[in-house]
Scaffold this motif. Structure first.
Motif, PDB file in Angstrom:
ATOM      1  N   LYS A 262       0.824  -1.203   0.000  1.00  0.00           N
ATOM      2  CA  LYS A 262       0.000   0.000   0.000  1.00  0.00           C
ATOM      3  C   LYS A 262       0.863   1.259   0.000  1.00  0.00           C
ATOM      4  O   LYS A 262       0.516   2.254  -0.626  1.00  0.00           O
ATOM      5  N   LYS A 263       1.997   1.190   0.682  1.00  0.00           N
ATOM      6  CA  LYS A 263       2.903   2.339   0.669  1.00  0.00           C
ATOM      7  C   LYS A 263       3.508   2.519  -0.723  1.00  0.00           C
ATOM      8  O   LYS A 263       3.660   3.640  -1.204  1.00  0.00           O
ATOM      9  N   HIS A 264       3.838   1.410  -1.351  1.00  0.00           N
ATOM     10  CA  HIS A 264       4.355   1.446  -2.715  1.00  0.00           C
ATOM     11  C   HIS A 264       3.329   2.102  -3.644  1.00  0.00           C
ATOM     12  O   HIS A 264       3.661   2.970  -4.455  1.00  0.00           O
ATOM     13  N   LEU A 265       2.076   1.695  -3.521  1.00  0.00           N
ATOM     14  CA  LEU A 265       1.014   2.238  -4.368  1.00  0.00           C
ATOM     15  C   LEU A 265       0.825   3.730  -4.109  1.00  0.00           C
ATOM     16  O   LEU A 265       0.638   4.520  -5.048  1.00  0.00           O
ATOM     17  N   SER A 266       0.899   4.142  -2.843  1.00  0.00           N
ATOM     18  CA  SER A 266       0.726   5.556  -2.517  1.00  0.00           C
ATOM     19  C   SER A 266       1.880   6.388  -3.061  1.00  0.00           C
ATOM     20  O   SER A 266       1.694   7.541  -3.455  1.00  0.00           O
ATOM     21  N   PHE A 267       3.084   5.809  -3.113  1.00  0.00           N
ATOM     22  CA  PHE A 267       4.228   6.521  -3.680  1.00  0.00           C
ATOM     23  C   PHE A 267       4.025   6.746  -5.175  1.00  0.00           C
ATOM     24  O   PHE A 267       4.253   7.842  -5.689  1.00  0.00           O
ATOM     25  N   ILE A 268       3.594   5.705  -5.870  1.00  0.00           N
ATOM     26  CA  ILE A 268       3.386   5.813  -7.311  1.00  0.00           C
ATOM     27  C   ILE A 268       2.283   6.825  -7.622  1.00  0.00           C
ATOM     28  O   ILE A 268       2.386   7.615  -8.572  1.00  0.00           O
ATOM     29  N   LYS A 269       1.236   6.841  -6.813  1.00  0.00           N
ATOM     30  CA  LYS A 269       0.156   7.817  -7.031  1.00  0.00           C
ATOM     31  C   LYS A 269       0.687   9.232  -6.855  1.00  0.00           C
ATOM     32  O   LYS A 269       0.354  10.135  -7.637  1.00  0.00           O
ATOM     33  N   TRP A 270       1.511   9.450  -5.841  1.00  0.00           N
ATOM     34  CA  TRP A 270       2.105  10.769  -5.609  1.00  0.00           C
ATOM     35  C   TRP A 270       2.922  11.213  -6.827  1.00  0.00           C
ATOM     36  O   TRP A 270       2.747  12.327  -7.340  1.00  0.00           O
ATOM     37  N   LYS A 271       3.788  10.337  -7.306  1.00  0.00           N
ATOM     38  CA  LYS A 271       4.645  10.693  -8.440  1.00  0.00           C
ATOM     39  C   LYS A 271       3.840  10.845  -9.728  1.00  0.00           C
ATOM     40  O   LYS A 271       4.180  11.656 -10.603  1.00  0.00           O
ATOM     41  N   TYR A 272       2.786  10.066  -9.864  1.00  0.00           N
ATOM     42  CA  TYR A 272       1.897  10.187 -11.027  1.00  0.00           C
ATOM     43  C   TYR A 272       1.269  11.579 -11.071  1.00  0.00           C
ATOM     44  O   TYR A 272       1.239  12.238 -12.122  1.00  0.00           O
ATOM     45  N   LEU A 273       0.786  12.057  -9.926  1.00  0.00           N
ATOM     46  CA  LEU A 273       0.142  13.364  -9.874  1.00  0.00           C
ATOM     47  C   LEU A 273       1.143  14.490 -10.118  1.00  0.00           C
ATOM     48  O   LEU A 273       0.832  15.483 -10.787  1.00  0.00           O
ATOM     49  N   GLU A 274       2.361  14.360  -9.587  1.00  0.00           N
ATOM     50  CA  GLU A 274       3.392  15.368  -9.857  1.00  0.00           C
ATOM     51  C   GLU A 274       3.681  15.453 -11.350  1.00  0.00           C
ATOM     52  O   GLU A 274       3.788  16.550 -11.915  1.00  0.00           O
ATOM     53  N   ALA A 275       3.830  14.293 -11.975  1.00  0.00           N
ATOM     54  CA  ALA A 275       4.120  14.262 -13.411  1.00  0.00           C
ATOM     55  C   ALA A 275       2.974  14.850 -14.221  1.00  0.00           C
ATOM     56  O   ALA A 275       3.183  15.571 -15.201  1.00  0.00           O
ATOM     57  N   LYS A 276       1.749  14.577 -13.791  1.00  0.00           N
ATOM     58  CA  LYS A 276       0.581  15.082 -14.513  1.00  0.00           C
ATOM     59  C   LYS A 276       0.498  16.601 -14.409  1.00  0.00           C
ATOM     60  O   LYS A 276       0.190  17.292 -15.400  1.00  0.00           O
ATOM     61  N   ALA A 277       0.780  17.126 -13.230  1.00  0.00           N
ATOM     62  CA  ALA A 277       0.771  18.584 -13.054  1.00  0.00           C
ATOM     63  C   ALA A 277       1.835  19.232 -13.943  1.00  0.00           C
ATOM     64  O   ALA A 277       1.578  20.253 -14.603  1.00  0.00           O
ATOM     65  N   ALA A 278       3.024  18.631 -13.971  1.00  0.00           N
ATOM     66  CA  ALA A 278       4.107  19.169 -14.811  1.00  0.00           C
ATOM     67  C   ALA A 278       3.747  19.095 -16.288  1.00  0.00           C
ATOM     68  O   ALA A 278       3.991  20.045 -17.052  1.00  0.00           O
ATOM     69  N   ALA A 279       3.156  17.979 -16.690  1.00  0.00           N
ATOM     70  CA  ALA A 279       2.809  17.804 -18.108  1.00  0.00           C
ATOM     71  C   ALA A 279       1.791  18.847 -18.561  1.00  0.00           C
ATOM     72  O   ALA A 279       1.925  19.436 -19.646  1.00  0.00           O
ATOM     73  N   TYR A 280       0.760  19.098 -17.750  1.00  0.00           N
ATOM     74  CA  TYR A 280      -0.241  20.102 -18.124  1.00  0.00           C
ATOM     75  C   TYR A 280       0.346  21.511 -18.122  1.00  0.00           C
ATOM     76  O   TYR A 280      -0.011  22.352 -18.951  1.00  0.00           O
ATOM     77  N   TYR A 281       1.249  21.772 -17.191  1.00  0.00           N
ATOM     78  CA  TYR A 281       1.868  23.099 -17.138  1.00  0.00           C
ATOM     79  C   TYR A 281       2.674  23.363 -18.409  1.00  0.00           C
ATOM     80  O   TYR A 281       2.487  24.400 -19.065  1.00  0.00           O
TER      81      TYR A 281
END
Length: 419
Positions: A262-281
């Motif tokens: 679950k910690k692994h999954l939460s880490f990937i979700k965090w990095k996914y959202l960071e990447a998505k914010a950067a991509a849209y910017y």
């Protein structure tokens, strides 16, 4: 988690030195071998000097894992390579009876009670190469946070970032080898008993995650480089998003994720959202260069979306830090150090600048799809070391009876002698 032990010990614990670890590169888990003696299982079948070497190398790895910190990862990796050249002999098709002779025991360093014992030499290969991958991820983390016992900013030197990328693609190579060259040899009834972190979907998620984090480091370098174009930055952000999207899919399909999973999954979700914010910017910046009103409206939509996703990513970061063993995220660094400030500023500025267009063309306020790019970062190809020459030194004679029966008979004879 492997991330937790990377602060001070690979295998052991030291309460006096206990600190909450800082995580930039995440190692999902780490398992280490429990001391084993091959003589009981291989006596009379394999030459004594070869048995001694197998026992010695495995015990050496177990000892190193217990008593060293992450700075000794290179020594552990070298010992593991030498051990693999010996273990691969047990998987040789010419020695069909050897594969299931030895009971290989491993334990999770974060939960000493969580042990697994499997009598299959392919499982031993899987465990060793997986450990090598986790050690390499931990080493990459240490390159970006040299002193993890002190709350300090991440070291963003070009050399450290480049070294981290090299280590990440190396770790991805180990995990890819586990998936393509080892796991396929393990029979289904053993696969069902494997701990979660050694199962196919989790291994694949860790493999893709390593490449995603490597791309994250490349984006960090691009942000610091004056010559890097917006197109390059957008492409890297979109690639990073694709990697973490795939990793999230792999991991979310697992039904039995434990606390570490679950910690692994939460880490990937965090990095996914960071990447998505950067991509849209970055997509918004490029779109805003167009001359049509619709381009500016689309750009504003991208900036506002990036701002909202950035807020979500900060919540996801906190959730990661508090899930399972408590960890700390590093102070904002790389692309996010820049974007944490620029995204809100740009969203506010551009939404005010083009407010009249948004009012006139509400039908165009649709979030655009991000462009897709071919994923460029590839894993380093890992090659298993050649079988040790000792396995070719003489002709082997396999008893007609099963080897386990042979050993059981020997034990019974020893018991009779004792009587």
């Amino acid at each position: 988690m492997g991330c937790a032990v990377s602060v001070y010990k690979i295998g052991g614990t030291n309460k006096k030195q206990m600190k909450i670890p800082v995580v930039t590169v995440f190692a999902p888990s780490i398992r280490v071998p429990v001391n084993s003696n091959f003589h009981k299982h291989l006596k009379g079948i394999v030459p004594k000097d070869l048995i001694d070497r197998l026992t010695s190398f495995r015990n050496q790895i177990a000892l190193l894992a217990q008593q060293t910190d992450v700075s000794a990862a290179p020594e552990l990796l070298r010992a593991s390579e030498e051990y693999l050249s010996l273990v691969v002999g047990l998987t040789d098709q010419g020695f069909l009876g050897f594969r299931e002779l030895v009971d290989f025991k491993w334990r999770n360093v974060d939960d000493g009670r969580q042990e697994i014992t499997v009598a299959d030499s392919w499982f031993e290969l899987l465990s060793v190469v997986h450990m090598m991958a986790m050690l390499t991820l931990m080493e990459a983390n240490s390159k970006l946070i040299p002193d993890q016992t002190v709350s300090s900013e991440t070291d963003e030197s070009t050399d450290n970032v480049r070294c981290a990328v090299d280590l990440l693609v190396k770790a991805a190579g180990y995990l890819q080898f586990c998936l393509q060259e080892i796991l396929v040899h393990i029979p289904p009834h053993i696969k069902m008993k494997l701990p979660v972190d050694l199962q196919e979907n989790v291994l694949e998620a860790a493999y893709i995650q390593a490449l995603g984090q490597g791309t994250e480091m490349q984006l960090a370098s691009a942000v610091q480089c004056k010559n890097a174009t917006l197109s390059v930055k957008r492409r890297l952000a979109c690639e990073q998003l694709s990697y973490f999207s795939q990793a999230h899919y792999c991991l979310s399909t697992c039904d039995n994720l434990n606390g570490y999973g679950k910690k692994h999954l939460s880490f990937i979700k965090w990095k996914y959202l960071e990447a998505k914010a950067a991509a849209y910017y970055y997509h918004g910046l490029i779109t805003d260069k167009g001359s049509e009103p619709s381009c500016h409206i689309t750009a504003v939509c991208c900036f506002l979306a990036a701002e909202e996703i950035l807020t979500e990513s900060k919540k996801a970061c906190l959730n990661f830090c508090l899930t399972g063993l408590i960890t700390r995220a590093p102070i904002a660094w790389g692309a996010m150090k820049h974007l944490n400030k620029k995204i809100p500023e740009t969203a506010a500025k551009k939404s005010q600048m083009y407010a009249y267009l948004l009012e006139q063309e509400k039908s165009l306020e649709v979030l655009p799809e991000l462009p897709e790019f071919e994923l460029s970062l590839k894993a380093d190809e890992y090659q298993m070391p050649d079988k040790d020459a000792a396995w070719e030194s003489e002709k082997w004679k396999i008893p007609n009876q099963t080897l386990k029966t042979h050993l059981t008979d020997d034990d019974e004879e020893d018991d009779d002698d004792d009587k």
